[in-house]
Design a protein around this motif. Structure first.
Motif, PDB file in Angstrom:
ATOM      1  N   VAL A  80      -8.073  83.432 -10.944  1.00  0.00           N
ATOM      2  CA  VAL A  80      -9.476  84.228 -11.600  1.00  0.00           C
ATOM      3  C   VAL A  80      -9.027  84.384 -13.048  1.00  0.00           C
ATOM      4  N   VAL A  87     -12.125  80.910 -11.078  1.00  0.00           N
ATOM      5  CA  VAL A  87     -13.325  81.428 -11.137  1.00  0.00           C
ATOM      6  C   VAL A  87     -12.984  81.997 -12.492  1.00  0.00           C
ATOM      7  N   GLU A 140     -17.577  92.396  -8.773  1.00  0.00           N
ATOM      8  CA  GLU A 140     -17.419  91.063  -9.098  1.00  0.00           C
ATOM      9  C   GLU A 140     -16.101  90.314  -9.042  1.00  0.00           C
ATOM     10  N   ASP A 149     -15.345  89.627  -5.422  1.00  0.00           N
ATOM     11  CA  ASP A 149     -15.889  88.394  -5.058  1.00  0.00           C
ATOM     12  C   ASP A 149     -15.140  87.180  -5.779  1.00  0.00           C
ATOM     13  N   ALA A 150     -14.746  87.261  -6.890  1.00  0.00           N
ATOM     14  CA  ALA A 150     -14.192  86.067  -7.330  1.00  0.00           C
ATOM     15  C   ALA A 150     -12.807  85.758  -6.852  1.00  0.00           C
ATOM     16  N   THR A 180     -11.945  86.821  -3.623  1.00  0.00           N
ATOM     17  CA  THR A 180     -12.178  86.159  -2.155  1.00  0.00           C
ATOM     18  C   THR A 180     -12.620  84.916  -2.338  1.00  0.00           C
ATOM     19  N   ALA A 181     -13.325  84.328  -3.524  1.00  0.00           N
ATOM     20  CA  ALA A 181     -13.824  82.950  -3.538  1.00  0.00           C
ATOM     21  C   ALA A 181     -12.656  82.048  -3.868  1.00  0.00           C
ATOM     22  N   VAL A 182     -11.574  82.696  -4.446  1.00  0.00           N
ATOM     23  CA  VAL A 182     -10.662  81.489  -4.752  1.00  0.00           C
ATOM     24  C   VAL A 182      -9.327  81.638  -3.367  1.00  0.00           C
ATOM     25  N   ASP A 220     -10.480  82.331  -0.104  1.00  0.00           N
ATOM     26  CA  ASP A 220     -10.858  81.869   0.860  1.00  0.00           C
ATOM     27  C   ASP A 220     -11.546  80.611   0.965  1.00  0.00           C
ATOM     28  N   ASP A 221     -12.033  79.923  -0.134  1.00  0.00           N
ATOM     29  CA  ASP A 221     -12.621  78.740  -0.350  1.00  0.00           C
ATOM     30  C   ASP A 221     -11.542  77.715  -0.639  1.00  0.00           C
ATOM     31  N   PRO A 237     -10.845  75.587  -4.831  1.00  0.00           N
ATOM     32  CA  PRO A 237      -9.938  76.089  -5.634  1.00  0.00           C
ATOM     33  C   PRO A 237      -8.393  75.553  -5.553  1.00  0.00           C
TER      34      PRO A 237
END
Length: 219
Positions: A144, A166, A177, A180-181, A183-185, A187-188, A191
């Motif tokens: 991030v 992100v 925010e 969320d950023a 969590t995105a890197v 869990d997805d 990245p």
């Protein structure tokens, strides 16, 4: 006129097309050698025993030159750390004077032994400084990035376009925010996959030895 930053015979680029972007169309005398990491003195007394194997671990670092500018951003970090306390352990490299009392779920250190710590982490939050970004990617860690100044917005854009992280706004990011950023890197898988692709490109590029080899061939 002639720009001394760009030789007509050899330009060493301490990155790879996988990060910079392959569509740029660089000429053949641009040698992408990947990052060249040097030895760094160890940070004294890191509490390794406090790293929690039951949670994913994230380093937050703004680099030594940007810490004083980070007071507001650190507030967002503390809020994100609280929201993710059961799932993620934050290792925050920051002056204690700017943070105040650190809650138990957050590991606060004035400085960290970053190269030694990276293999124990799952992601990195940083200011998109080239050194920190390259060290994280060399370990296959997604990012991030919150760029502040200088070349950091360019590096942050490279990370985002490569899919390895992100980008968030340094001056405006709120705890939600940032959560969320992160969590995105975490869990997805995308990245992390992209970070590992760049990691492999760094390893293949050769680093300092490749740079020295290209220089010797000029002589």
């Amino acid at each position: 006129g002639w720009d001394p930053r760009f030789s007509e015979r050899l330009v060493l680029v301490f990155s790879t097309p996988e990060l910079v972007g392959p569509e740029q169309g660089f000429p053949p005398h641009y040698a992408f050698v990947g990052p060249a990491f040097g030895a760094r003195p160890p940070a004294p007394g890191f509490p390794w025993q406090r790293l929690d194997p039951a949670r994913r671990r994230v380093l937050v670092s703004l680099g030594t030159l940007n810490q004083a500018a980070g007071a507001r951003f650190y507030g967002a970090v503390l809020g994100a750390a609280e929201r993710l306390a059961g799932e993620v352990q934050f290792v925050l490299a920051a002056p204690a004077a700017l943070i105040g009392h650190a809650p138990d779920h957050l590991l606060l250190q004035e400085s960290v032994p970053q190269p030694a710590l990276l293999p124990h982490l799952d992601a990195v939050v940083c200011h998109a400084g080239h050194n920190t970004v390259c060290e994280a990617l060399a370990h296959g860690l997604p990012l991030v990035v919150a760029p502040i100044r200088d070349d950091q917005p360019i590096v942050a854009r490279q990370v985002a376009l490569a899919g390895a992280g992100v980008r968030v706004r340094f001056g405006r990011t709120r705890a939600e925010e940032l959560r969320d950023a992160l969590t995105a890197v975490l869990d997805d898988p995308g990245p992390r996959r992209a970070a590992r692709r760049i990691q492999a490109s760094f390893a293949a590029a050769g680093g300092a030895a490749a740079a020295a080899d290209r220089l010797e061939k000029l002589l």
